[in-house]
Design a protein around this motif. Structure first.
Motif, short mmCIF file in Angstrom:
data_model
loop_
_atom_site.label_atom_id
_atom_site.label_comp_id
_atom_site.label_asym_id
_atom_site.label_seq_id
_atom_site.Cartn_x
_atom_site.Cartn_y
_atom_site.Cartn_z
N UNK A 14 0.83 -1.22 0.00
CA UNK A 14 0.00 0.00 0.00
C UNK A 14 0.86 1.26 0.00
N UNK A 15 1.98 1.24 0.70
CA UNK A 15 2.87 2.41 0.70
C UNK A 15 3.44 2.69 -0.67
N UNK A 16 3.82 1.63 -1.37
CA UNK A 16 4.33 1.80 -2.73
C UNK A 16 3.22 2.22 -3.68
N UNK A 17 2.04 1.64 -3.51
CA UNK A 17 0.92 2.00 -4.38
C UNK A 17 0.48 3.44 -4.17
N UNK A 18 0.61 3.95 -2.94
CA UNK A 18 0.21 5.33 -2.66
C UNK A 18 1.00 6.34 -3.47
N UNK A 19 2.24 6.00 -3.79
CA UNK A 19 3.07 6.88 -4.63
C UNK A 19 2.40 7.11 -5.97
N UNK A 20 1.85 6.07 -6.54
CA UNK A 20 1.28 6.17 -7.88
C UNK A 20 -0.20 6.55 -7.87
N UNK A 21 -0.93 6.15 -6.84
CA UNK A 21 -2.35 6.47 -6.75
C UNK A 21 -2.57 7.97 -6.60
N UNK A 22 -1.74 8.60 -5.77
CA UNK A 22 -1.93 10.02 -5.46
C UNK A 22 -0.97 10.92 -6.22
N UNK A 23 -0.51 10.47 -7.37
CA UNK A 23 0.44 11.24 -8.18
C UNK A 23 -0.16 12.57 -8.65
N UNK A 24 -1.43 12.59 -8.96
CA UNK A 24 -2.05 13.80 -9.48
C UNK A 24 -2.39 14.85 -8.43
N UNK A 25 -2.29 14.50 -7.18
CA UNK A 25 -2.61 15.43 -6.10
C UNK A 25 -1.35 16.16 -5.68
N UNK A 26 -1.44 17.46 -5.46
CA UNK A 26 -0.26 18.25 -5.11
C UNK A 26 -0.28 18.69 -3.65
N UNK A 27 0.90 18.87 -3.10
CA UNK A 27 1.09 19.50 -1.80
C UNK A 27 0.55 18.72 -0.62
N UNK A 28 -0.04 19.49 0.28
CA UNK A 28 -0.53 18.97 1.55
C UNK A 28 -1.64 17.93 1.37
N UNK A 29 -2.43 18.08 0.31
CA UNK A 29 -3.53 17.15 0.07
C UNK A 29 -3.01 15.74 -0.21
N UNK A 30 -1.86 15.64 -0.86
CA UNK A 30 -1.28 14.33 -1.16
C UNK A 30 -0.93 13.60 0.14
N UNK A 31 -0.34 14.32 1.07
CA UNK A 31 0.03 13.71 2.35
C UNK A 31 -1.19 13.21 3.09
N UNK A 32 -2.22 14.04 3.19
CA UNK A 32 -3.41 13.64 3.95
C UNK A 32 -4.18 12.53 3.24
N UNK A 33 -4.18 12.54 1.91
CA UNK A 33 -4.83 11.46 1.17
C UNK A 33 -4.12 10.13 1.41
N UNK A 80 6.44 4.24 1.26
CA UNK A 80 5.89 5.38 0.52
C UNK A 80 6.99 6.40 0.22
N UNK A 81 7.80 6.73 1.21
CA UNK A 81 8.86 7.73 1.03
C UNK A 81 9.92 7.22 0.07
N UNK A 82 10.34 5.97 0.23
CA UNK A 82 11.39 5.43 -0.64
C UNK A 82 10.89 5.33 -2.08
N UNK A 83 9.68 4.83 -2.29
CA UNK A 83 9.18 4.71 -3.66
C UNK A 83 8.96 6.09 -4.29
N UNK A 84 8.49 7.05 -3.51
CA UNK A 84 8.31 8.40 -4.04
C UNK A 84 9.67 9.02 -4.41
N UNK A 85 10.66 8.82 -3.55
CA UNK A 85 11.99 9.36 -3.81
C UNK A 85 12.61 8.73 -5.04
N UNK A 86 12.51 7.41 -5.16
CA UNK A 86 13.08 6.74 -6.33
C UNK A 86 12.34 7.10 -7.62
N UNK A 87 11.04 7.32 -7.53
CA UNK A 87 10.26 7.69 -8.71
C UNK A 87 10.62 9.08 -9.20
#
Length: 98
Positions: A14-33, A80-87
């Motif tokens: 789920x942490x890895x999937x969250x990187x790609x699911x919430x790609x279109x959301x920017x800023x603070x909303x991405x974190x809370x989503x 989530x952090x590692x997959x987002x950073x690598x992406x």
């Protein structure tokens, strides 16, 4: 033991999937989503655990909720952090170039 492994595996997935699911959301909303997604998946594991019909004494019934909650949260955030950073590794324009 089965519940612990299920939660650890779901946290990483789920942490890895969250990187790609919430790609279109920017800023603070991405974190809370993503945090909301983490909580929803965790409650899904509670429902699955109740359906597993584990043989627990009545004094240990809260273990269904508390079993592996710390591991779940930290592994979800870590993956989530590692997959987002690598992406987004090559898309940064400032900072240290490796």
């Amino acid at each position: 033991n089965k519940l612990f492994r299920m939660r650890v595996a779901l946290a990483v997935i789920a942490g890895t999937a969250a990187t790609f699911i919430f790609e279109g959301i920017e800023g603070e909303e991405r974190r809370w989503a993503s945090i909301g997604f983490m909580i929803i998946i965790f409650f899904g594991t509670v429902i699955i655990a109740k359906g597993m019909k584990m043989q627990l004494p009545s004094s240990d019934r809260k273990k269904i909720v508390t079993q592996a909650i710390g591991s779940y949260v930290f592994l979800y955030l870590f993956s989530w952090i590692v997959s987002y950073t690598l992406t987004h590794l090559g898309s940064t324009t400032n900072g240290i170039n490796i």
